[in-house]
Write a protein that holds these residues in place. Sequence first.
Motif, short mmCIF file in Angstrom:
data_model
loop_
_atom_site.label_atom_id
_atom_site.label_comp_id
_atom_site.label_asym_id
_atom_site.label_seq_id
_atom_site.Cartn_x
_atom_site.Cartn_y
_atom_site.Cartn_z
N LEU A 1 0.87 -1.18 0.00
CA LEU A 1 0.00 0.00 0.00
C LEU A 1 0.90 1.23 0.00
O LEU A 1 1.74 1.39 0.88
CB LEU A 1 -0.89 0.02 1.25
N ILE A 2 0.72 2.08 -1.00
CA ILE A 2 1.45 3.35 -1.07
C ILE A 2 0.39 4.43 -1.09
O ILE A 2 -0.36 4.54 -2.06
CB ILE A 2 2.36 3.43 -2.30
N GLY A 3 0.32 5.18 -0.01
CA GLY A 3 -0.78 6.13 0.14
C GLY A 3 -2.06 5.34 0.16
O GLY A 3 -2.22 4.41 0.94
N SER A 4 -2.98 5.65 -0.73
CA SER A 4 -4.25 4.92 -0.78
C SER A 4 -4.30 3.94 -1.95
O SER A 4 -5.35 3.37 -2.23
CB SER A 4 -5.42 5.91 -0.88
N SER A 5 -3.16 3.72 -2.62
CA SER A 5 -3.11 2.80 -3.76
C SER A 5 -2.46 1.48 -3.37
O SER A 5 -1.55 1.44 -2.56
CB SER A 5 -2.31 3.42 -4.91
N GLU A 6 -2.96 0.39 -3.98
CA GLU A 6 -2.45 -0.95 -3.70
C GLU A 6 -1.71 -1.47 -4.92
O GLU A 6 -2.21 -1.41 -6.03
CB GLU A 6 -3.64 -1.86 -3.37
#
Length: 103
Positions: free
Chosen positions: A72-77
């Motif tokens: 998970l990077i920020g709100s992205s998977e």
Amino acid sequence: MHEGIEIARPGDDVRSPGRICPDWCVARHGAQLGEEDWVHAGEPLTVTEGVTAQLCMSVDPDSGEEDGPHILIGSSEYTPAATAALGRSLIALADRAGARPPR
């Protein structure tokens, strides 16, 4: 199934696949009930101000079915492969910026 550390909880069946915790997991299992306790999470890494990256996956304790690992990077998977590609792209950008002489 990922190799890792066994997590013991009162009443656990020793054959339960949900007992295996990846060695990168820092989650406190048993503190939450239901699906939330199936989630394995790594230590968050600060990427930039307000953005973290974190390794995570879930393992269904009954079936042993795994979802992940994902990053998970920020709100992205991202999948591990997509994260590696992103890293290579960022390094290529940095290399290009360093190769260009200043004006």
